[in-house]
Structures are given as structure tokens and as C-alpha cells.
Write an enzyme that holds these catalytic residues in place. Structure first.
Site, PDB file in Angstrom:
ATOM      1  CE1 TYR A 275      20.040 -86.893 -65.688  1.00  0.00           C
ATOM      2  CE2 TYR A 275      21.336 -85.523 -64.203  1.00  0.00           C
ATOM      3  CZ  TYR A 275      20.815 -86.744 -64.552  1.00  0.00           C
ATOM      4  OH  TYR A 275      21.055 -87.839 -63.764  1.00  0.00           O
TER       5      TYR A 275
ATOM      6  CB  SER B 194      19.343 -74.133 -53.646  1.00  0.00           C
ATOM      7  OG  SER B 194      19.234 -75.310 -52.882  1.00  0.00           O
TER       8      SER B 194
ATOM      9  CG  HIS C 107      19.599 -78.109 -50.091  1.00  0.00           C
ATOM     10  ND1 HIS C 107      19.602 -79.022 -49.059  1.00  0.00           N
ATOM     11  CD2 HIS C 107      18.903 -78.688 -51.096  1.00  0.00           C
ATOM     12  CE1 HIS C 107      18.957 -80.109 -49.422  1.00  0.00           C
ATOM     13  NE2 HIS C 107      18.517 -79.928 -50.668  1.00  0.00           N
TER      14      HIS C 107
ATOM     15  CG  ASP D 174      17.901 -83.434 -50.325  1.00  0.00           C
ATOM     16  OD1 ASP D 174      16.837 -82.797 -50.235  1.00  0.00           O
ATOM     17  OD2 ASP D 174      18.749 -83.206 -51.202  1.00  0.00           O
TER      18      ASP D 174
ATOM     19  CD  GLU E  76      13.726 -82.317 -55.419  1.00  0.00           C
ATOM     20  OE1 GLU E  76      13.946 -81.732 -54.335  1.00  0.00           O
ATOM     21  OE2 GLU E  76      14.403 -82.113 -56.439  1.00  0.00           O
TER      22      GLU E  76
ATOM     23  CG  HIS F 292      13.771 -80.814 -50.928  1.00  0.00           C
ATOM     24  ND1 HIS F 292      15.045 -80.493 -51.320  1.00  0.00           N
ATOM     25  CD2 HIS F 292      13.175 -79.651 -50.593  1.00  0.00           C
ATOM     26  CE1 HIS F 292      15.208 -79.183 -51.230  1.00  0.00           C
ATOM     27  NE2 HIS F 292      14.083 -78.654 -50.784  1.00  0.00           N
TER      28      HIS F 292
END
Length: 168
Positions: A61, A75, A77, A84, A129, A132
Site C-alpha cells: 500500500y 501499536s 497490540h 482484533d 476499525e 479493534h
């Protein structure tokens, strides 16, 4: 580790911070009791895993990857507090997740277990999102829900007052 019964891909090992995992299990169990199947497709990511993921997104991308993927070290995460979530019907594409009963259930109930939606529509950070969800603790999640605010609406000093004990 997150129990296999809650994983989208049963052959993967996904983990969360030890203080967060029981809250996740309680939330997933409550959803199941309400007839909602929630499955975890992503959870804790190491620095190296986040680096590899972001690199692969950049290849595909280009700079557009910055709209939906954090650099390593940034992040949620990597904190071990974020998951997620998907459903068997939606799968790994997340396409249409925000139109499911599962998403509706999460928006009405996740705060009870200390989870909040990190990136709502029209946020200033990443693309929307709906899958998330981040653990911020029951007290902060409750207050955000009550005040109809999102996590990143708060000043860092306000956030610190709530989060300090999660990682103690």
C-alpha cells in the site's frame, strides 16, 4: 494465552497481558451466553512481528499503510491489551463487521469488561476499525461510556490516572 475456543484460527497461539486475559474471557463468555460468537483474530504482537507486518503493508500500500497500521513501537497490540475481533461469518476480511450483531453487542457491552473501541468513525488517528478493541480497565471504560467519549479524546494526564495500576 487466549483459550482455543475463542480463536478464529485454532492452530495459532495468541496471547494477552496476564491482567487483561481474564477480562477478555469474561466478555467472550458473556457474549456467547447472549448468542453472539466473538472470535479473536489478533492479539499481542512483538516488536519484530509489528515490524514485519508494517513492512508487508508498505510494500502493498505504500505510504497509504500509515492510515491503518502503526509503526513498530506505536501499536496498541504491542501493549498486550488489544484484540482484533471477528465472527465466523465475517472472517479475516472484517468486511461488514460493523453491521453485525456482534459489533452491536460489543458497542453495548464491551465497556462492562473494560474494553473500548480504539478507532471509531472520523477519528484523527487511523481508519475506522470496528474490530479493534483495547482493554483500558473497567473504571475508565465505564467513565468513557457514560460520558460518550473515546479513549483518545482524553488528555494523557487523565488517562494516566486510570491506567497506572494495569501494568503494576
Amino acid at each position: 494465552p487466549i483459550p482455543d475456543e475463542y480463536l478464529y484460527q485454532k492452530d495459532r497461539i495468541l496471547t494477552l497481558h496476564k491482567n487483561v486475559e481474564p477480562h477478555l474471557e469474561d466478555m467472550l463468555s458473556a457474549a456467547k451466553e447472549d448468542g453472539i460468537t466473538l472470535q479473536i483474530i489478533s492479539a499481542y504482537r512483538s516488536f519484530d512481528t509489528q515490524t514485519a507486518l508494517k513492512s508487508s503493508y508498505r510494500i502493498t500500500y505504500g505510504s497509504g499503510a500509515n492510515a491503518f497500521s502503526a509503526d513498530q513501537g506505536y501499536s496498541e497490540h504491542q501493549l498486550g491489551t488489544t484484540v482484533d475481533i471477528t465472527t465466523p461469518e465475517v472472517g479475516a476480511t472484517f468486511s461488514g463487521f460493523d453491521t453485525t450483531e456482534a459489533y452491536k453487542w460489543l458497542t453495548e457491552n464491551a465497556w462492562r469488561y473494560g474494553f473500548v473501541l480504539s478507532y471509531p468513525k472520523n477519528n484523527a488517528y487511523y481508519q475506522y476499525e470496528p474490530w479493534h478493541w483495547r482493554f483500558v480497565g473497567e473504571e475508565l471504560a465505564r467513565d468513557l461510556h457514560r460520558e460518550e467519549k473515546y479513549f483518545y479524546d482524553l488528555d494523557q494526564r487523565e488517562i494516566d490516572e486510570y491506567l497506572a495500576d494495569i501494568f503494576d
